[in-house]
Design an enzyme around this catalytic site. Structure first.
Site, PDB file in Angstrom:
ATOM      1  N   THR A 128      41.195  73.156 -18.711  1.00 57.27           N
ATOM      2  CA  THR A 128      40.211  72.830 -19.740  1.00 57.27           C
ATOM      3  C   THR A 128      40.628  71.592 -20.538  1.00 57.27           C
ATOM      4  O   THR A 128      41.800  71.415 -20.873  1.00 57.27           O
ATOM      5  CB  THR A 128      40.044  74.019 -20.703  1.00 57.27           C
ATOM      6  OG1 THR A 128      39.647  75.167 -19.953  1.00 57.27           O
ATOM      7  CG2 THR A 128      38.989  73.721 -21.764  1.00 57.27           C
ATOM      8  N   PRO A 130      39.150  68.651 -23.791  1.00 53.88           N
ATOM      9  CA  PRO A 130      38.208  68.538 -24.913  1.00 53.88           C
ATOM     10  C   PRO A 130      36.793  68.184 -24.467  1.00 53.88           C
ATOM     11  O   PRO A 130      35.812  68.628 -25.067  1.00 53.88           O
ATOM     12  CB  PRO A 130      38.821  67.417 -25.769  1.00 53.88           C
ATOM     13  CG  PRO A 130      40.286  67.487 -25.482  1.00 53.88           C
ATOM     14  CD  PRO A 130      40.382  67.869 -24.041  1.00 53.88           C
ATOM     15  N   SER A 134      32.829  74.137 -19.664  1.00 51.18           N
ATOM     16  CA  SER A 134      32.018  74.707 -18.581  1.00 51.18           C
ATOM     17  C   SER A 134      31.820  73.709 -17.451  1.00 51.18           C
ATOM     18  O   SER A 134      31.781  74.077 -16.276  1.00 51.18           O
ATOM     19  CB  SER A 134      30.657  75.155 -19.130  1.00 51.18           C
ATOM     20  OG  SER A 134      30.814  76.209 -20.057  1.00 51.18           O
ATOM     21  N   ILE A 161      45.162  76.048 -23.766  1.00 49.08           N
ATOM     22  CA  ILE A 161      45.926  76.471 -22.595  1.00 49.08           C
ATOM     23  C   ILE A 161      46.738  77.727 -22.929  1.00 49.08           C
ATOM     24  O   ILE A 161      47.726  77.676 -23.671  1.00 49.08           O
ATOM     25  CB  ILE A 161      46.851  75.347 -22.097  1.00 49.08           C
ATOM     26  CG1 ILE A 161      46.034  74.057 -21.871  1.00 49.08           C
ATOM     27  CG2 ILE A 161      47.554  75.784 -20.821  1.00 49.08           C
ATOM     28  CD1 ILE A 161      44.835  74.216 -20.968  1.00 49.08           C
ATOM     29  N   GLU A 246      40.650  86.377 -11.652  1.00 48.72           N
ATOM     30  CA  GLU A 246      40.719  86.646 -13.091  1.00 48.72           C
ATOM     31  C   GLU A 246      39.477  87.394 -13.574  1.00 48.72           C
ATOM     32  O   GLU A 246      39.573  88.370 -14.323  1.00 48.72           O
ATOM     33  CB  GLU A 246      40.888  85.332 -13.865  1.00 48.72           C
ATOM     34  CG  GLU A 246      41.157  85.536 -15.349  1.00 48.72           C
ATOM     35  CD  GLU A 246      41.590  84.251 -16.032  1.00 48.72           C
ATOM     36  OE1 GLU A 246      42.800  83.923 -15.965  1.00 48.72           O
ATOM     37  OE2 GLU A 246      40.734  83.573 -16.627  1.00 48.72           O
ATOM     38  N   PHE A 342      32.472 103.665 -38.042  1.00 50.25           N
ATOM     39  CA  PHE A 342      33.553 103.863 -39.004  1.00 50.25           C
ATOM     40  C   PHE A 342      33.182 103.432 -40.415  1.00 50.25           C
ATOM     41  O   PHE A 342      33.923 103.710 -41.360  1.00 50.25           O
ATOM     42  CB  PHE A 342      34.806 103.113 -38.547  1.00 50.25           C
ATOM     43  CG  PHE A 342      35.678 103.891 -37.596  1.00 50.25           C
ATOM     44  CD1 PHE A 342      36.908 104.372 -38.005  1.00 50.25           C
ATOM     45  CD2 PHE A 342      35.265 104.149 -36.295  1.00 50.25           C
ATOM     46  CE1 PHE A 342      37.717 105.095 -37.133  1.00 50.25           C
ATOM     47  CE2 PHE A 342      36.054 104.866 -35.418  1.00 50.25           C
ATOM     48  CZ  PHE A 342      37.287 105.347 -35.832  1.00 50.25           C
TER      49      PHE A 342
END
Length: 384
Positions: A128, A130, A134, A161, A246, A342
């Site tokens: 990835t 800046p 995507s 990272i 992943e 909660f």
């Protein structure tokens, strides 16, 4: 597909439960609210095997198939509240160690794979930038070969990272041919102490807090040609495969976490009383808990289907996208519902029921955003 667990799979699950309860059972919410990497916890999880579950035993791993790997990760997510640690381990395993196992030369495997599978070395996947999230293959980082072709000089910047502050190795993706997108990307394994590689300090996060992450900078970073993973121009394909792993296996941890939170909500709704009766007797509460249960079970079905397909060698990119999208969105909604159940205690740091929401929000972004998954699904069903 047989949904019943074998005795061997049940033994795997029981081993994780015993290990996790003994090793991480005393972890409290306050201890995982800061962005501090716990080296001791990493080493203990690595010694158990959580850094090399699918890696063959000859390389120091456990040699598990995909479904069994999912079961182990799911159980860890259910029994350990530190999702930051789990995410860090999974990013190391699926986005870095698996690509080396699948595509590394014998030289690279001999040099790194056993230590990675055993968690003695920590790896970070650096793709990835800046300006390319995507749209990942529009990266600006370049790798230019030397005149003799024995080195590459890498220049560029990578951001967000995972594991970068503590990593010993980086899988860095760079353009070796700027005239191409997918076919112009190559992957390099770079040692942390390589001249020209700089890592920023750890960046603070609200979710997955104990996962370290940072930016890296490459300034004429001189990398030997034998540190190339795969061949020139195959980096994008390597990365794509790593994301299949992943998206398939890491998200098992969120299925486990949803079950943990479901159980917490059930117990609380039986004990907490308002208007003279347990709040679980109120339809507004019971309906939310039922919805959590439905989301959990449908997420698990999609997850196991993906694992079964992978182990059968069946194409499953569509189902991987469906599973990743469904689990990440459901984990967020489950986190929201748990807070609502909660009430005021739902936002109390001492109770920590809000941790699922904080840890699940990034799941809609990393490994391909929910919108990217929808694009993949749309393409597979003929809308693109």
């Amino acid at each position: 597909m047989d949904l019943g667990l074998t005795s061997e799979q049940q033994a795997y699950i029981e081993s994780v439960v015993k290990f996790s309860e003994k090793t991480f059972g005393s972890i409290n919410v306050q201890s995982i609210s800061s962005s501090d990497f716990n080296e001791k916890n990493w080493k203990q999880a690595a010694e158990f095997g959580f850094t090399g579950l699918p890696i063959p035993e000859q390389w120091g791993g456990s040699g598990l198939n995909v479904l069994d790997t999912m079961l182990m990760v799911e159980t860890f997510g259910k029994t350990c509240i530190d999702m930051g640690l789990i995410f860090s381990l999974c990013a190391h395993m699926f986005a870095s160690t698996v690509p080396l196992w699948k595509h590394g030369s014998e030289y690279l495997k001999e040099k790194y794979l056993t230590d990675l599978a055993q968690g003695k070395l920590i790896a970070a996947n650096a793709i990835t930038e800046p300006g390319s999230g995507s749209d990942v293959y529009s990266m600006n980082t370049t790798a230019i070969p030397s005149a003799k072709g024995d080195y590459f000089y890498l220049n560029g910047e990578k951001c967000f990272i995972t594991n970068a502050p503590v990593a010993d190795l980086f899988l860095v993706y760079a353009k070796t041919d700027t005239s191409h997108s997918f076919l112009g990307v190559s992957c390099f394994i770079i040692d942390r102490n390589t001249p020209g590689l700089q890592v920023s300090s750890n960046r603070q996060k609200t979710g997955l807090a104990t996962t370290p992450w940072a930016d890296i900078y490459l300034n004429d970073c001189k990398v030997p040609s034998n540190q190339l993973l795969g061949s020139i121009g195959t980096g994008a394909a390597i990365f794509h495969e790593s994301m299949i792993w992943e998206r398939s296996c890491l998200f098992a941890a969120y299925v486990g976490a949803m079950e943990r939170v479901l159980n917490q909500c059930i117990v609380f709704s039986k004990e907490r009383k308002q208007f003279g009766k347990p709040i679980g007797h109120n339809q507004a509460i019971s309906n939310r808990i039922v919805d959590i249960k439905v989301r959990l079970e449908t997420s698990r079905l999609l997850l196991y289907k993906v694992g079964w397909q992978a182990d059968q060698g069946k194409p499953n990119e569509l189902d991987v996208a469906l599973s990743k999208l469904w689990i990440s969105e459901n984990a967020v909604q489950t986190g929201l519902d748990a807070i609502q159940i909660f009430g005021g205690m739902g936002v109390s740091k001492e109770v920590g029921i809000d941790k699922l929401l904080l840890d699940a929000l990034p799941a809609r972004i990393f490994s391909g955003t929910s919108d990217i998954q929808r694009e993949l699904i749309a393409r597979h069903i003929g809308l693109r």
